[in-house]
Design a protein around this motif. Structure first.
Motif, mmCIF file in Angstrom:
data_model
loop_
_atom_site.group_PDB
_atom_site.id
_atom_site.type_symbol
_atom_site.label_atom_id
_atom_site.label_comp_id
_atom_site.label_asym_id
_atom_site.label_seq_id
_atom_site.Cartn_x
_atom_site.Cartn_y
_atom_site.Cartn_z
ATOM 1 N N SER A 158 -38.887 -60.009 -17.171
ATOM 2 C CA SER A 158 -37.281 -59.770 -16.847
ATOM 3 C C SER A 158 -36.699 -60.692 -17.672
ATOM 4 O O SER A 158 -36.984 -61.781 -18.000
ATOM 5 N N CYS A 159 -35.610 -59.851 -18.387
ATOM 6 C CA CYS A 159 -34.954 -60.775 -19.330
ATOM 7 C C CYS A 159 -33.494 -61.132 -18.709
ATOM 8 O O CYS A 159 -33.080 -62.242 -19.023
ATOM 9 N N THR A 160 -33.087 -60.416 -18.060
ATOM 10 C CA THR A 160 -31.776 -60.669 -17.290
ATOM 11 C C THR A 160 -31.725 -60.889 -15.828
ATOM 12 O O THR A 160 -30.611 -60.577 -15.140
ATOM 13 N N GLY A 161 -32.759 -61.041 -15.315
ATOM 14 C CA GLY A 161 -33.084 -61.275 -13.857
ATOM 15 C C GLY A 161 -33.276 -60.093 -12.849
ATOM 16 O O GLY A 161 -33.399 -60.206 -11.634
ATOM 17 N N TYR B 171 -46.163 -63.930 -10.695
ATOM 18 C CA TYR B 171 -46.450 -64.468 -12.193
ATOM 19 C C TYR B 171 -45.559 -63.888 -13.103
ATOM 20 O O TYR B 171 -45.368 -62.581 -13.145
ATOM 21 N N GLU B 172 -44.624 -64.645 -13.855
ATOM 22 C CA GLU B 172 -43.703 -64.158 -14.778
ATOM 23 C C GLU B 172 -44.428 -64.142 -16.098
ATOM 24 O O GLU B 172 -44.877 -64.947 -16.664
ATOM 25 N N ILE B 173 -44.099 -62.995 -16.551
ATOM 26 C CA ILE B 173 -44.574 -62.830 -18.078
ATOM 27 C C ILE B 173 -43.551 -63.433 -19.061
ATOM 28 O O ILE B 173 -42.386 -62.986 -19.261
ATOM 29 N N VAL B 174 -43.756 -64.491 -19.489
ATOM 30 C CA VAL B 174 -42.869 -65.350 -20.201
ATOM 31 C C VAL B 174 -43.449 -64.973 -21.817
ATOM 32 O O VAL B 174 -44.178 -65.438 -22.264
ATOM 33 N N PRO B 175 -41.971 -64.545 -22.666
ATOM 34 C CA PRO B 175 -42.563 -64.151 -23.928
ATOM 35 C C PRO B 175 -42.634 -65.642 -24.678
ATOM 36 O O PRO B 175 -41.820 -66.462 -24.553
ATOM 37 N N GLU B 176 -43.551 -65.822 -25.469
ATOM 38 C CA GLU B 176 -43.639 -67.064 -26.451
ATOM 39 C C GLU B 176 -42.372 -67.373 -27.420
ATOM 40 O O GLU B 176 -41.863 -68.270 -27.208
ATOM 41 N N ASN B 177 -41.842 -66.294 -27.736
ATOM 42 C CA ASN B 177 -40.585 -66.210 -28.419
ATOM 43 C C ASN B 177 -39.582 -65.628 -27.554
ATOM 44 O O ASN B 177 -39.355 -64.410 -27.453
ATOM 45 N N PRO B 178 -38.729 -66.254 -26.781
ATOM 46 C CA PRO B 178 -37.698 -65.793 -25.749
ATOM 47 C C PRO B 178 -36.795 -64.788 -26.550
ATOM 48 O O PRO B 178 -36.443 -65.179 -27.672
ATOM 49 N N TYR B 179 -36.233 -64.011 -25.910
ATOM 50 C CA TYR B 179 -35.405 -62.887 -26.355
ATOM 51 C C TYR B 179 -33.887 -63.568 -26.071
ATOM 52 O O TYR B 179 -33.469 -63.874 -24.977
ATOM 53 N N THR B 180 -33.146 -63.400 -27.268
ATOM 54 C CA THR B 180 -31.886 -63.815 -27.225
ATOM 55 C C THR B 180 -31.181 -62.676 -26.661
ATOM 56 O O THR B 180 -31.553 -61.463 -26.758
ATOM 57 N N GLU B 181 -29.796 -62.610 -26.573
ATOM 58 C CA GLU B 181 -28.806 -61.786 -26.280
ATOM 59 C C GLU B 181 -28.628 -60.782 -27.259
ATOM 60 O O GLU B 181 -28.744 -59.502 -27.261
ATOM 61 N N ALA B 182 -28.508 -61.403 -28.607
ATOM 62 C CA ALA B 182 -28.707 -60.317 -29.642
ATOM 63 C C ALA B 182 -29.919 -59.644 -29.694
ATOM 64 O O ALA B 182 -29.911 -58.244 -30.265
ATOM 65 N N ASP B 183 -31.112 -60.337 -29.263
ATOM 66 C CA ASP B 183 -32.365 -59.497 -29.521
ATOM 67 C C ASP B 183 -32.476 -58.474 -28.418
ATOM 68 O O ASP B 183 -33.160 -57.212 -28.741
ATOM 69 N N LEU B 184 -31.583 -58.394 -27.532
ATOM 70 C CA LEU B 184 -31.644 -57.370 -26.396
ATOM 71 C C LEU B 184 -30.432 -56.404 -26.483
ATOM 72 O O LEU B 184 -30.268 -55.558 -25.735
ATOM 73 N N ALA B 185 -29.584 -56.582 -27.362
ATOM 74 C CA ALA B 185 -28.507 -55.653 -27.565
ATOM 75 C C ALA B 185 -29.087 -54.310 -28.290
ATOM 76 O O ALA B 185 -29.653 -54.337 -29.395
ATOM 77 N N TYR B 186 -29.371 -53.343 -27.262
ATOM 78 C CA TYR B 186 -30.100 -52.097 -27.937
ATOM 79 C C TYR B 186 -28.903 -51.216 -28.651
ATOM 80 O O TYR B 186 -27.616 -51.179 -28.693
ATOM 81 N N TYR B 187 -29.517 -50.492 -29.322
ATOM 82 C CA TYR B 187 -29.060 -49.508 -30.458
ATOM 83 C C TYR B 187 -28.425 -50.370 -31.631
ATOM 84 O O TYR B 187 -27.378 -49.983 -32.114
ATOM 85 N N THR B 188 -28.889 -51.563 -31.607
ATOM 86 C CA THR B 188 -28.446 -52.414 -32.842
ATOM 87 C C THR B 188 -29.433 -52.615 -33.998
ATOM 88 O O THR B 188 -29.283 -53.331 -34.729
ATOM 89 N N ASN B 189 -30.639 -52.107 -33.555
ATOM 90 C CA ASN B 189 -31.913 -52.096 -34.406
ATOM 91 C C ASN B 189 -32.159 -53.624 -34.314
ATOM 92 O O ASN B 189 -32.689 -54.374 -35.418
ATOM 93 N N GLY B 190 -31.711 -54.448 -33.051
ATOM 94 C CA GLY B 190 -32.420 -55.883 -33.013
ATOM 95 C C GLY B 190 -33.665 -55.811 -32.900
ATOM 96 O O GLY B 190 -34.445 -54.842 -32.892
ATOM 97 N N ARG B 191 -34.298 -57.235 -32.481
ATOM 98 C CA ARG B 191 -35.800 -57.118 -32.048
ATOM 99 C C ARG B 191 -36.228 -56.392 -31.026
ATOM 100 O O ARG B 191 -37.380 -55.683 -31.204
ATOM 101 N N ALA B 192 -35.629 -56.118 -29.924
ATOM 102 C CA ALA B 192 -36.101 -55.273 -28.760
ATOM 103 C C ALA B 192 -36.131 -53.924 -29.231
ATOM 104 O O ALA B 192 -36.998 -53.166 -29.029
#
Ligand SMILES: Cc1cc2nc3c(=O)[nH]c(=O)nc-3n(C[C@H](O)[C@H](O)[C@H](O)COP(=O)(O)O)c2cc1C
Length: 237
Positions: free
Chosen positions: A87-90, A108-129
């Motif tokens: 979960s990224c936003t709860g 158990y929370e699946i925690v990414p080694e490299n946490p997702y930033t807000e920019a990573d999660l902004a969809y339809y922006t060709n961001g990380r997610a």
């Protein structure tokens, strides 16, 4: 006359003594018999004790058997469940917590080694997610892990829907453990999409011996009661 009495007196004395001796002997004999009877016949206490012992023996044996059976039965019946979620936003996290609370399950929370930033999660922006979802081979690394995964029979797996699918980190999770023989129950949260093909695509990443149950999509702000109803509905309570 005196002579006659003198002659009879010793006999009378001997007879009297003999009679006394016999009575004493028979009294003694009675005492002995009574004592023997007391020894032979179990007293109320000892009879009850013996009866209790006789009755206790099977009880004890049955107790052992039944406790063995109980253990065996418990081993068959008890299901140890892990609620694993990403979960990224709860939103998914809250549902996972409800499930764990309702079931008394581990979480158990699946925690990414490299946490997702807000920019990573902004969809339809060709961001990380967006990029990860476009690449079916993307496997974002997970920080830490479940050391005792072998102990769990069922995994309730929660994730947000990202572009109609589970985030790729869920693929990383599924490929990190041997889930053979376990049951996986997926659930997701989303803005509006259903669970769709996300669960069946995840299923394809696991061995055939993994049993997948139908998944469920929850909306943001779902009540604990609704989550409980689902748990009852699918019979994992
Ligand atoms: C990259 C990305 C893609 C998403 N794609 C969808 C989607 O296809 N359909 C949808 O209904 N919601 C979509 N969402 C919204 C999330 O599924 C929703 O907000 C979810 O409940 C977030 O869960 P979380 O708070 O546990 O991270 C997307 C969100 C992100 C960040």
């Amino acid at each position: 006359m005196r002579r006659i009495v003198g002659l009879l007196l010793p006999f009378v004395i001997i007879f009297a003594l003999a009679a006394c001796g016999q009575s004493a002997a028979s009294e003694k004999q009675e005492e002995i018999q009574t004592a023997v009877q007391k020894t032979d016949e179990p007293s109320e206490t000892s009879r009850n004790g013996a009866a209790a012992e006789t009755e206790e023996m099977p009880d004890t044996e049955m107790g052992t058997e039944s406790s063995v059976l109980t253990e065996g039965q418990e081993a068959d019946v008890i299901t140890k469940t892990l609620v694993a979620y990403f979960s990224c936003t709860g939103t998914t996290e809250l549902v996972a917590e409800y499930i764990a609370e309702i079931l008394g399950a581990d979480i158990y929370e699946i925690v990414p080694e490299n946490p997702y930033t807000e920019a990573d999660l902004a969809y339809y922006t060709n961001g990380r997610a967006d990029q990860e979802q476009n690449d079916s081979n993307a496997r974002p690394a997970i920080s830490g892990g479940v050391e005792n995964m072998d102990e769990y029979d069922a995994i309730i797996l929660g994730y947000p829907i990202w572009h109609g699918q589970a985030p790729r980190i869920i693929s990383t999770f599924l490929e990190s453990y041997d889930f053979s023989g376990k049951t996986i129950i997926p659930f997701c949260t989303s803005h509006s999409s259903g669970i769709g093909s996300s669960a069946s695509n995840l299923h394809d990443l696991c061995s055939e011996s993994v049993e997948w149950m139908d998944g469920k999509r929850f909306e943001s702000g779902v009540s604990k009661e609704s989550v409980q109803n689902w748990i009852v509905e699918i019979g994992i309570e």
